[in-house]
Design a protein around this motif. Structure first.
Motif, short mmCIF file in Angstrom:
data_model
loop_
_atom_site.label_atom_id
_atom_site.label_comp_id
_atom_site.label_asym_id
_atom_site.label_seq_id
_atom_site.Cartn_x
_atom_site.Cartn_y
_atom_site.Cartn_z
N TRP A 11 0.77 -1.25 -0.08
CA TRP A 11 -0.01 0.06 -0.01
C TRP A 11 0.92 1.33 0.08
O TRP A 11 0.67 2.12 -0.53
CB TRP A 11 -0.92 -0.02 1.20
N SER A 12 2.02 1.12 0.92
CA SER A 12 2.84 2.24 0.61
C SER A 12 3.54 2.59 -0.53
O SER A 12 3.58 3.82 -1.14
CB SER A 12 4.16 2.33 1.68
N ALA A 15 0.68 4.05 -2.78
CA ALA A 15 0.45 5.44 -2.31
C ALA A 15 1.59 6.51 -2.43
O ALA A 15 1.30 7.59 -3.17
CB ALA A 15 0.29 5.54 -0.69
N VAL A 19 0.89 9.60 -5.02
CA VAL A 19 1.11 11.22 -4.81
C VAL A 19 2.12 11.52 -5.82
O VAL A 19 1.95 12.97 -6.17
CB VAL A 19 1.84 10.81 -3.48
N VAL A 195 -2.59 16.34 4.60
CA VAL A 195 -2.42 14.71 4.92
C VAL A 195 -1.60 14.45 6.07
O VAL A 195 -1.77 13.47 6.86
CB VAL A 195 -1.61 13.94 3.51
N SER A 199 -3.58 12.43 8.93
CA SER A 199 -3.00 11.09 9.52
C SER A 199 -2.59 11.03 10.97
O SER A 199 -2.68 10.23 11.68
CB SER A 199 -1.99 10.56 8.36
N LEU A 343 -4.29 3.19 6.00
CA LEU A 343 -3.94 4.29 6.88
C LEU A 343 -2.59 4.28 7.15
O LEU A 343 -2.11 5.44 7.14
CB LEU A 343 -4.84 3.99 8.21
N THR A 346 -0.94 5.89 4.26
CA THR A 346 -1.09 7.38 4.48
C THR A 346 -0.09 8.09 5.17
O THR A 346 0.53 9.26 4.86
CB THR A 346 -2.58 7.59 4.97
N THR A 349 3.28 7.90 3.53
CA THR A 349 3.06 8.80 2.33
C THR A 349 3.03 10.30 2.72
O THR A 349 3.79 11.04 2.21
CB THR A 349 1.92 8.77 1.41
N ALA A 350 2.73 10.74 3.85
CA ALA A 350 2.65 12.02 4.35
C ALA A 350 4.12 12.40 4.66
O ALA A 350 4.61 13.56 4.76
CB ALA A 350 1.77 12.10 5.72
#
Length: 538
Positions: A11-12, A15, A19, A195, A199, A343, A346, A349-350
Motif C-alpha cells: 500500500w505504501s 500511495a 502522490v 495529509v 493521518s 491508513l 497514508t 506517504t505524508a
C-alpha cells in the motif's frame, strides 16, 4: 527488512506512486505562464490566508522536524519536546516581529527586502550567496532522508536502490520548482500539511486509546522503557555527555528560534499574501497547524518509546529518525487489517511528501535568488521571459549538485548539516533583517559585515563541533578533530553577526548614520503600511 508487513509495504508503494503522479500533474496545471514573473515568484500575491498559512506550516514541518526532532523526543524525552517548542517559538517570532515588515518591503526574495534600504549589487550578491549557503545543507538533509525512508518502509537494503531513490526524488524536486513555481510548490505544501495533520491526528488518538486516554501514563511508560528512568522527563539527557549541558541546550534553542524565523524559503511566503491583514490571518493558521502537529509528534514519538523501548528505536536508527514511523506502526497493534494498512500507508506517504515538498520549496528559494537577485542589479535587467527561463535553469543548477551531495551524505549523520542551516539563519540572516527593518542608522557596509561575519563564523566553527567528529553519533565517528566546546556555534556566531553590524555602523561616522536615518524615515511609511496595491496582471 523492516517490521512492516507485506500489505503495508504494498500500500505504501502504491500511495507513493499515486502522490508523485498527482503532484506532478497539479504542478503542471498550476504552473505560471511563460513570461509571468509575478505568478512564478508569488502567485500574484493571491493565496488565501488559509492556503498561505498551510504552506507556511508545511515549510516549518520539514524532515528536520518530523525525523530529527521526532528522534530526539523518542530518545531524550524532555529535551526533544523543548526543541519542538523552540520551533513553535520561532514561528511566533516570525508572526509578531517579521511577517508584516517583510511583506511590506519585500517583493520576491530576501535580497529585495534588504535592498529596499540599500539598493546595491553587492547587497544582492551577498544575500544570494548567504541564501544558498543556508539552504543547500538543509536540502541535502531532506533529500538524503528520502532514500533512508523508502529503504526502511519498503524493505530494501541495496545501496544502489537508495541512491536511485535519492536521484528520483531530486528530479521531482527540480520539476516541482521549475514547472510549478510558487503556485505549484505552495499546492504541494498544502497537500502535505493536510495529509500529515490528518493521518497524525488519527494515530495520536489510537496512541492515547492504548493508554486509557491518560497522557501521564504514556509519559511514565516511556520513561520506564527509555533506559534513563526519571531523567527522561527532565532536561539535560541529550547533552548528558557534554561538559556544558545548559549552554549546549541554550545554543541549540537560539539557533532554532532565530534561524527558523529567518530562513529564506520561509520568509518568501510572506510575499504571497495580498495585504498585511491577510499575512496576519495566514500566520494564525500556520501557528495553529504547527502547534497541533507538535502535540501529535510528541504523543507519537513518546508513544514509540513507551511501546517499543529505546533499544528497538536505536536499533532501527541510532539517531531515532524512524521513531515517528515506528510509533505510528505500533499504535495499530501487532497485525494490520486492510483499512489499517491503508491508513498506515497514508502516514508513510505524508512523511515522504514532507521530504519532497520541503526540498521543492528550498529549491525554489535558491532558484529565485539566483535568477532575481543576480539580475535585478544589472544596468539593463533581462526581459521577464528570460528571467523566468533563468529561474528554471537555476533550479536545475542547484538541484544536480544537491543530489550528488545527498548521495554521498546519506550514510552519515545529517544533523551537522541541519544545524549549519539554522545557525546560518540565526547568525547572518536574522541580524541583517532585524537591523534593516528596525534600526534607522544601519548602514550598507554594516549590512555586508553582518552577512559576511555571521556566515564565516558559522562555517569556520562548525567543523570543530562534536556533531562533526569526536563521538559515536558524529558525522565522522572514526575521526576526532573537535575543538569547539559546544554542539552548535550559535553562542559565538550569533553575537558575532549582531556585533559586526553594530560595530560597523558605529565606526561609519555620524555623517553616514545621519544619512541612513533620513533614508530610513523616507521608507518608514512603506515599511509600516506596505506598497500601494498593484493592478492585477491577469
Amino acid at each position: 527488512m523492516t517490521e512492516f508487513s507485506g500489505s503495508a509495504q504494498s500500500w505504501s508503494l502504491v500511495a507513493f506512486c499515486t502522490v508523485v503522479a498527482l503532484t506532478l500533474l497539479l504542478c503542471v496545471l498550476t504552473g505560471p505562464e511563460a513570461d509571468d514573473l509575478a505568478e512564478f515568484y508569488t502567485g500574484y500575491r493571491s493565496l488565501s490566508p488559509i492556503r498561505n498559512g498551510l504552506a507556511v506550516a508545511g515549510d516549518y514541518i520539514s524532515a528536520a522536524t518530523v525525523l530529527t526532532i521526532g528522534g530526539i523526543i523518542a530518545l531524550c524525552g524532555y529535551d526533544g519536546i523543548v526543541l519542538a517548542l523552540s520551533a513553535l517559538l520561532s514561528l511566533l517570532l516570525l508572526m509578531f516581529l517579521l511577517a508584516e515588515p517583510l511583506h511590506n518591503t519585500g517583493r520576491y526574495t530576501m535580497g529585495d527586502a534588504l535592498a529596499q534600504r540599500h539598493p546595491a549589487r553587492s547587497v544582492r550578491v551577498t544575500a544570494c550567496l548567504v541564501t544558498l549557503a543556508a539552504l543547500v545543507p538543509m536540502m541535502v538533509v531532506q533529500l538524503a532522508g528520502v532514500g533512508e525512508l523508502l529503504a526502511y518502509v519498503l524493505g530494501f537494503t541495496d545501496p544502489g536502490m537508495k541512491n536511485g531513490c535519492v536521484a528520483g526524488a531530486g528530479v521531482l524536486m527540480i520539476t516541482y520548482a521549475a514547472l510549478g513555481g510558487m503556485p505549484g510548490t505552495a499546492l504541494v505544501q498544502i497537500i502535505k500539511t493536510v495529509v500529515l495533520l490528518g493521518s497524525g491526528l488519527v494515530v495520536s488518538v489510537l496512541m492515547l486509546r492504548l493508554f486509557d486516554w491518560q497522557p501521564q501514563a504514556l509519559f511514565h511508560a516511556a520513561a520506564g522503557r527509555s533506559g534513563a528512568g526519571p531523567a527522561y522527563l527532565r532536561w539535560g539527557l541529550q547533552y548528558s555527555s557534554s561538559p556544558h549541558p545548559a549552554l549546549d541546550m541554550a545554543s541549540t534553542q537560539c539557533a532554532i528560534v532565530l534561524g527558523g524565523a529567518s530562513l529564506p524559503h520561509v520568509t518568501m511566503r510572506m510575499y504571497t499574501a495580498g495585504t498585511p491583514r491577510q499575512v496576519r490571518r495566514a500566520m494564525s493558521w500556520a501557528v495553529s497547524s504547527v502547534t497541533l502537529f507538535i502535540l501529535m509528534l510528541t504523543l507519537i514519538c513518546v508513544g514509540a518509546t513507551a511501546l517499543l523501548g529505546r533499544e528497538r528505536i536505536a536499533e532501527a536508527d541510532t539517531h531515532g529518525t524512524t521513531a515517528y514511523l515506528l510509533g505510528a506502526r505500533a499504535a495499530f497493534g501487532t497485525t494490520l487489517s486492510r483499512p489499517e494498512s491503508l491508513l498506515f500507508a497514508t502516514v508513510t506517504t505524508a512523511v515522504f511528501l514532507t521530504l519532497l515538498a520541503s526540498v521543492a520549496s528550498m529549491t525554489l528559494a535558491c532558484a529565485n535568488t539566483l535568477a532575481h537577485d543576480l539580475t535585478a542589479s544589472r544596468a539593463k535587467p533581462p526581459a521577464p521571459a528570460r528571467e523566468l527561463a533563468i529561474a528554471r535553469f537555476s533550479a536545475l543548477a542547484v538541484g544536480i549538485p544537491t543530489i550528488l551531495l545527498a548521495v554521498l551524505a546519506q550514510h552519515r549523520s545529517l544533523q551537522p548539516l541541519a544545524t549549519v542551516s539554522f545557525t546560518l539563519g540565526a547568525s547572518a540572516i536574522a541580524p541583517a533583517l532585524l537591523y534593516t527593518l528596525f534600526w534607522r542608522r544601519y548602514t550598507r557596509p554594516a549590512l555586508l559585515a553582518t552577512l559576511i561575519v555571521g556566515s564565516l563564523s558559522v562555517l569556520a566553527l562548525a567543523p570543530g563541533t562534536t556533531l562533526v567528529s569526536g563521538t559515536p553519533l558524529s558525522a565522522f565517528p572514526e575521526a576526532d578533530f573537535a575543538w569547539f566546546p559546544y554542539n552548535t556555534t550559535a553562542l559565538v556566531s550569533v553575537p558575532a553577526g549582531f556585533l559586526a553590524g553594530w560595530l560597523t555602523t558605529v565606526l561609519s561616522g555620524r555623517r553616514a548614520t545621519s544619512r541612513e536615518r533620513g533614508r530610513y524615515e523616507a521608507h518608514e511609511h512603506h515599511l509600516l503600511t506596505g506598497p500601494p496595491p498593484r493592478p492585477s496582471s491577469r
